[in-house]
Design an enzyme around this catalytic site. Sequence first.
Site: not given
Length: 138
Positions: A9, A49, A57, A85, A91, A102, A112, A115, A126
């Site tokens: 990100k 998203y 948010f 993950r 998250t 993270r 964070n 993704h 995606e």
Amino acid sequence: MEKTLSIIKPDGVGRGLIGEVIKRFEENNITIAAMKMIHMTRAQARGFYAVHKERPFFDSLTDFMISGPIVVMMLTGEDVIVRYRKLMGATNFEEAEEGTIRRDFATDIEKNIVHGSDAPETAEFEINYFFNSFEIVR
Ligand code: GDP
């Protein structure tokens, strides 16, 4: 062999963490099958998203995701969705396990660093959102 989508990100790119994230893939037997750096438009971020569009948010998240360039990657490997993950961590970085990306680098629940797709169906959507077949190494 499973596939998933990874994004570093804008906070990760801006803070110079591209190499750090990729190092963790290479150390964990996760293969990069496609990779590019892009700066998304607002429309692209909102489309990506879209599942979160009713969340409070959503505007903040999509503004953050267009605040700078991102690195998108298609990753492959055995059980790569779950394994990646696990490397990312929860998250909310405060709940993420020690040693996860993270936990080590995130600064808040939104910023964070990374993704990762959460299931094979979302991974398919995606990956196709960002890559065409010519951009993927077989
Ligand atoms: P992920 O799969 O772990 O990335 O989490 P989600 O799919 O639930 O959320 C997508 C992204 O939205 C997260 O990675 C965060 O960047 C952001 N996010 C999630 N929950 C919140 C929240 O409560 N507040 C804000 N501002 N952002 C959030």
